[in-house]
Design a protein around this motif. Structure first.
Motif, mmCIF file in Angstrom:
data_model
loop_
_atom_site.group_PDB
_atom_site.id
_atom_site.type_symbol
_atom_site.label_atom_id
_atom_site.label_comp_id
_atom_site.label_asym_id
_atom_site.label_seq_id
_atom_site.Cartn_x
_atom_site.Cartn_y
_atom_site.Cartn_z
ATOM 1 N N ASP A 100 0.877 -1.159 0.000
ATOM 2 C CA ASP A 100 0.000 0.000 0.000
ATOM 3 C C ASP A 100 0.919 1.215 0.000
ATOM 4 O OD1 ASP A 100 -1.677 2.148 0.567
ATOM 5 O OD2 ASP A 100 -2.976 0.954 1.858
ATOM 6 N N ASN A 101 1.148 1.759 -1.175
ATOM 7 C CA ASN A 101 2.102 2.864 -1.279
ATOM 8 C C ASN A 101 1.624 4.100 -0.537
ATOM 9 O OD1 ASN A 101 3.885 1.335 -2.806
ATOM 10 N ND2 ASN A 101 2.988 1.995 -4.753
ATOM 11 N N ALA A 102 0.324 4.283 -0.470
ATOM 12 C CA ALA A 102 -0.198 5.453 0.240
ATOM 13 C C ALA A 102 0.135 5.395 1.727
ATOM 14 C CB ALA A 102 -1.703 5.547 0.037
ATOM 15 N N LYS A 103 0.168 4.174 2.265
ATOM 16 C CA LYS A 103 0.502 4.001 3.681
ATOM 17 C C LYS A 103 1.975 3.669 3.881
ATOM 18 C CE LYS A 103 -4.099 2.525 5.125
ATOM 19 N NZ LYS A 103 -4.902 1.484 5.805
ATOM 20 N N ASN A 104 2.699 3.575 2.752
ATOM 21 C CA ASN A 104 4.123 3.238 2.823
ATOM 22 C C ASN A 104 4.348 1.958 3.618
ATOM 23 O OD1 ASN A 104 6.527 4.165 1.674
ATOM 24 N ND2 ASN A 104 7.223 5.093 3.589
ATOM 25 N N THR A 105 3.532 0.965 3.313
ATOM 26 C CA THR A 105 3.531 -0.276 4.079
ATOM 27 C C THR A 105 3.402 -1.468 3.134
ATOM 28 O OG1 THR A 105 2.514 0.836 5.985
ATOM 29 C CG2 THR A 105 2.356 -1.569 5.903
ATOM 30 N N VAL A 106 4.105 -2.522 3.467
ATOM 31 C CA VAL A 106 3.960 -3.789 2.763
ATOM 32 C C VAL A 106 3.409 -4.807 3.750
ATOM 33 C CG1 VAL A 106 5.262 -5.693 1.736
ATOM 34 C CG2 VAL A 106 5.725 -3.352 1.034
ATOM 35 N N TYR A 107 2.521 -5.646 3.269
ATOM 36 C CA TYR A 107 1.874 -6.643 4.110
ATOM 37 C C TYR A 107 2.237 -8.046 3.648
ATOM 38 C CZ TYR A 107 -0.991 -2.579 5.218
ATOM 39 O OH TYR A 107 -1.418 -1.333 5.590
ATOM 40 N N LEU A 108 2.268 -8.957 4.584
ATOM 41 C CA LEU A 108 2.408 -10.378 4.271
ATOM 42 C C LEU A 108 1.256 -11.095 4.951
ATOM 43 C CD1 LEU A 108 4.217 -12.486 2.843
ATOM 44 C CD2 LEU A 108 5.257 -12.918 5.082
ATOM 45 N N GLN A 109 0.279 -11.461 4.153
ATOM 46 C CA GLN A 109 -0.859 -12.220 4.661
ATOM 47 C C GLN A 109 -0.485 -13.686 4.668
ATOM 48 O OE1 GLN A 109 -3.941 -11.126 5.803
ATOM 49 N NE2 GLN A 109 -4.227 -13.272 6.392
ATOM 50 N N MET A 110 -0.556 -14.288 5.823
ATOM 51 C CA MET A 110 -0.148 -15.682 5.987
ATOM 52 C C MET A 110 -1.357 -16.495 6.413
ATOM 53 S SD MET A 110 3.554 -15.143 7.845
ATOM 54 C CE MET A 110 2.831 -14.671 9.411
ATOM 55 N N ASN A 111 -1.768 -17.396 5.566
ATOM 56 C CA ASN A 111 -2.918 -18.257 5.843
ATOM 57 C C ASN A 111 -2.469 -19.703 5.959
ATOM 58 O OD1 ASN A 111 -4.629 -15.999 5.580
ATOM 59 N ND2 ASN A 111 -4.878 -16.352 3.384
ATOM 60 N N ASP A 112 -3.325 -20.501 6.558
ATOM 61 C CA ASP A 112 -3.053 -21.934 6.710
ATOM 62 C C ASP A 112 -1.656 -22.157 7.278
ATOM 63 O OD1 ASP A 112 -2.797 -24.824 4.494
ATOM 64 O OD2 ASP A 112 -3.439 -24.674 6.590
ATOM 65 N N LEU A 113 -1.383 -21.471 8.355
ATOM 66 C CA LEU A 113 -0.051 -21.538 8.942
ATOM 67 C C LEU A 113 0.257 -22.929 9.482
ATOM 68 C CD1 LEU A 113 -0.043 -18.029 10.567
ATOM 69 C CD2 LEU A 113 1.732 -18.893 9.048
ATOM 70 N N LYS A 114 1.508 -23.308 9.333
ATOM 71 C CA LYS A 114 1.988 -24.600 9.785
ATOM 72 C C LYS A 114 3.058 -24.405 10.847
ATOM 73 C CE LYS A 114 1.375 -26.250 5.023
ATOM 74 N NZ LYS A 114 0.099 -26.943 5.266
ATOM 75 N N ARG A 115 3.288 -25.437 11.621
ATOM 76 C CA ARG A 115 4.302 -25.334 12.674
ATOM 77 C C ARG A 115 5.653 -24.926 12.107
ATOM 78 N NH1 ARG A 115 0.836 -29.242 14.577
ATOM 79 N NH2 ARG A 115 0.215 -29.010 16.765
ATOM 80 N N GLU A 116 5.957 -25.395 10.920
ATOM 81 C CA GLU A 116 7.252 -25.080 10.326
ATOM 82 C C GLU A 116 7.362 -23.635 9.855
ATOM 83 O OE1 GLU A 116 5.202 -27.597 9.552
ATOM 84 O OE2 GLU A 116 5.124 -27.949 7.369
ATOM 85 N N ASP A 117 6.278 -22.883 9.935
ATOM 86 C CA ASP A 117 6.340 -21.460 9.633
ATOM 87 C C ASP A 117 6.823 -20.643 10.827
ATOM 88 O OD1 ASP A 117 3.288 -21.871 7.817
ATOM 89 O OD2 ASP A 117 5.300 -21.641 6.965
ATOM 90 N N SER A 118 6.941 -21.280 11.965
ATOM 91 C CA SER A 118 7.394 -20.567 13.168
ATOM 92 C C SER A 118 8.821 -20.065 12.956
ATOM 93 C CB SER A 118 7.349 -21.496 14.376
ATOM 94 O OG SER A 118 6.032 -21.898 14.671
ATOM 95 N N ALA A 119 9.009 -18.791 13.181
ATOM 96 C CA ALA A 119 10.318 -18.169 12.966
ATOM 97 C C ALA A 119 10.210 -16.693 13.332
ATOM 98 C CB ALA A 119 10.750 -18.305 11.515
ATOM 99 N N VAL A 120 11.350 -16.044 13.343
ATOM 100 C CA VAL A 120 11.357 -14.587 13.382
ATOM 101 C C VAL A 120 11.347 -14.104 11.937
ATOM 102 C CG1 VAL A 120 12.589 -12.518 14.090
ATOM 103 C CG2 VAL A 120 12.607 -14.539 15.565
ATOM 104 N N TYR A 121 10.426 -13.228 11.633
ATOM 105 C CA TYR A 121 10.258 -12.714 10.276
ATOM 106 C C TYR A 121 10.833 -11.298 10.215
ATOM 107 C CZ TYR A 121 7.290 -16.608 8.924
ATOM 108 O OH TYR A 121 6.817 -17.865 8.613
ATOM 109 N N TYR A 122 11.674 -11.095 9.230
ATOM 110 C CA TYR A 122 12.326 -9.803 9.036
ATOM 111 C C TYR A 122 11.912 -9.238 7.678
ATOM 112 C CZ TYR A 122 15.500 -11.520 12.681
ATOM 113 O OH TYR A 122 16.035 -12.007 13.848
ATOM 114 N N CYS A 123 11.549 -7.991 7.669
ATOM 115 C CA CYS A 123 11.307 -7.352 6.386
ATOM 116 C C CYS A 123 12.537 -6.561 5.964
ATOM 117 C CB CYS A 123 10.066 -6.457 6.414
ATOM 118 S SG CYS A 123 10.172 -4.991 7.450
ATOM 119 N N TYR A 124 12.668 -6.375 4.663
ATOM 120 C CA TYR A 124 13.808 -5.640 4.144
ATOM 121 C C TYR A 124 13.357 -4.785 2.963
ATOM 122 C CZ TYR A 124 13.983 -8.917 0.209
ATOM 123 O OH TYR A 124 13.672 -9.645 -0.901
ATOM 124 N N ALA A 125 14.177 -3.796 2.688
ATOM 125 C CA ALA A 125 14.000 -2.977 1.494
ATOM 126 C C ALA A 125 15.327 -2.998 0.744
ATOM 127 C CB ALA A 125 13.624 -1.545 1.872
#
Length: 114
Positions: A71-96
């Motif tokens: 959303d460029n107007a909000k200067n924000t990027v989103y990551l929608q995560m559905n159907d999460l699995k145990r193996e998705d557990s982690a620290v998530y880092y965003c980058y530019a």
């Protein structure tokens, strides 16, 4: 300059939406993405969205479950995560990324557990 948020504890099959907000620069000129790192595992690229055409890439492990958007107007990027699995557990880092320069957010913890 990058603020990641939205992590938390969720049950398997649940959903979370991560946000990556930038201050001091306009994200729409950068490729924005997410890495994740779980204890004892290598850092893994999860997804990214490109600046020019808005095209997105995903790791095979998350294709069909995760969606990245900006959303460029909000200067924000989103990551929608559905159907999460145990193996998705982690620290998530965003980058530019632009022109060889990397900027990182502080990370947000995602824990998938019953």
């Amino acid at each position: 300059q990058l603020q990641a948020s939205g992590g938390g504890l969720v049950q398997p099959g649940g959903s979370l939406r991560l946000s990556c907000a930038a201050s001091r620069f306009a994200m729409d000129y950068y490729r924005i993405g997410w890495f994740r790192q779980a204890p004892g595992k290598d850092r893994e690229g999860v997804s990214c969205i490109n600046s020019l055409d808005g095209s997105a890439d995903y790791a095979d492990s998350v294709k069909g479950r995760f969606t990245i958007s900006r959303d460029n107007a909000k200067n924000t990027v989103y990551l929608q995560m559905n159907d999460l699995k145990r193996e998705d557990s982690a620290v998530y880092y965003c980058y530019a990324f632009k022109g060889g320069a990397w900027y990182w957010g502080q990370g947000t913890q995602v824990t998938v557990s019953s």
